[in-house]
Design a protein around this motif. Structure first.
Motif, short mmCIF file in Angstrom:
data_model
loop_
_atom_site.label_atom_id
_atom_site.label_comp_id
_atom_site.label_asym_id
_atom_site.label_seq_id
_atom_site.Cartn_x
_atom_site.Cartn_y
_atom_site.Cartn_z
N UNK A 1 -0.38 -11.23 7.42
CA UNK A 1 -0.32 -12.65 7.08
C UNK A 1 -1.53 -13.31 7.71
N UNK A 2 -2.05 -14.32 7.03
CA UNK A 2 -3.09 -15.18 7.60
C UNK A 2 -2.55 -16.59 7.54
N UNK B 1 -4.75 -7.99 20.34
CA UNK B 1 -4.87 -9.33 19.80
C UNK B 1 -3.64 -9.71 18.98
N UNK B 2 -3.83 -10.05 17.69
CA UNK B 2 -2.71 -10.50 16.87
C UNK B 2 -1.93 -9.37 16.19
N UNK B 3 -2.29 -8.12 16.52
CA UNK B 3 -1.66 -6.97 15.87
C UNK B 3 -0.81 -6.20 16.88
N UNK C 1 -5.46 -1.82 10.97
CA UNK C 1 -5.24 -3.25 10.79
C UNK C 1 -6.55 -4.03 10.94
N UNK C 2 -7.34 -3.66 11.93
CA UNK C 2 -8.62 -4.33 12.14
C UNK C 2 -9.53 -4.11 10.93
N UNK D 1 -0.15 -8.79 12.13
CA UNK D 1 0.52 -7.64 11.49
C UNK D 1 1.52 -7.05 12.49
N UNK D 2 2.69 -6.66 11.99
CA UNK D 2 3.63 -5.89 12.79
C UNK D 2 4.61 -6.66 13.63
N UNK D 3 4.64 -8.01 13.51
CA UNK D 3 5.52 -8.82 14.35
C UNK D 3 6.19 -9.92 13.53
#
Length: 279
Positions: A100-101, A256-258, A269-270, A61-63
């Motif tokens: 997105x996943x 992490x991914x956020x 987000x988590x 998320x966010x990138x």
């Protein structure tokens, strides 16, 4: 015309991600000179054991991410139903937006893999927009062969060389960026014009280059100062990624991914991911 000079150097460090994929990483999440870029991962190995696990399904998320392969094939799949094969010389762009996943798994299981994944920040106003994805096969990447034999490949944005502006296939990003690859097999030089309002960096992935009398060797990122002109040269082989973009003057909080602007947004987000409402 003011020529950009090196302000600082950052060395890539060994790391791993996904299912044990070995990478060399440079990041600048809280380095304002890095903006709008966040991280550069170089994936390079001649052993399939270093990359065969790939990157199983995971969220963002966010990138935005831009993945560019010199050699080796990866397959992208995401929750939106996109399936794309990233081949030698190709690129793929993904805007995670609100969520997105996706997975990125190697198709090849033997031979060399060499490529890059670049994280680009999104401004706060666009962090919760819908996710998007495009891939760009090698034949649509803009190329310019110089008189000295060196090759310039423009993946995103525009690059002006000797008065001629070349446009890469990726034009619609969250913030304006230029991303290009300069490859030389012998003594050569690259002189170009950059947007003076953009920040710029050079990541050397092969050989060594000289920027205004200062050498940068493979595995190092050079953050450049202000100016409109770019002048780089090499006495032998060289491979360089040029990253230039409009800085985002906003807080960056990374987990992490956020990548968001506040810790509250990270926690949301988590929670969204855990509850299945991220996408």
């Amino acid at each position: 015309m003011a020529i950009r000079q090196i302000q600082s150097l950052i060395s890539a460090h060994p790391s791993s991600d996904g299912d044990g994929v070995r990478i060399q990483r440079v990041h600048g999440f809280n380095n304002t000179q890095f903006s709008p870029f966040l991280m550069i991962d170089e994936l390079k190995s001649e052993s399939s054991a270093d990359y065969v696990g790939g990157f199983p399904p995971h969220p963002h998320r966010g990138i935005e991410t831009l993945t560019y392969m010199l050699s080796g094939h990866f397959q992208h799949k995401d929750h939106m139903g996109n399936v794309g094969e990233l081949r030698d010389g190709g690129a793929q762009w993904m805007s995670a937006g609100r969520g997105v996943i996706h997975s990125e798994m190697p198709i090849m299981t033997d031979g060399e893999l060499h490529g890059f994944q670049i994280w680009i920040n999104l401004p706060a106003a666009k962090k919760m927009q819908p996710a998007d994805y495009h891939d760009f096969q090698p034949d649509v990447i803009a190329q310019h062969r110089q008189e000295d034999g060196s090759l310039v490949r423009i993946i995103a944005g525009d690059l002006t060389i000797k008065g001629t502006t070349l446009a890469g296939p990726l034009q619609q990003t969250g913030v304006p960026v230029t991303i290009a690859d300069w490859q030389a097999d012998h003594a050569a030089s690259l002189n170009s014009c950059l947007n003076p309002d953009f920040q710029a960096m050079l990541y050397v992935y092969r050989g060594a280059i000289t920027v205004e009398g200062k050498e940068v060797s493979a595995g190092n990122l050079a953050i450049l100062g202000s100016g409109e002109g770019l002048a780089i040269s090499t006495d032998g082989q060289a491979g360089v990624l040029l990253l230039s973009g409009q800085p985002i003057n906003e807080p960056v909080v990374h987990y992490g991914p956020f990548v968001m602007n506040t810790m509250d947004e990270i926690e949301q987000a988590i929670q969204d991911y855990q509850q299945g409402t991220l996408v």
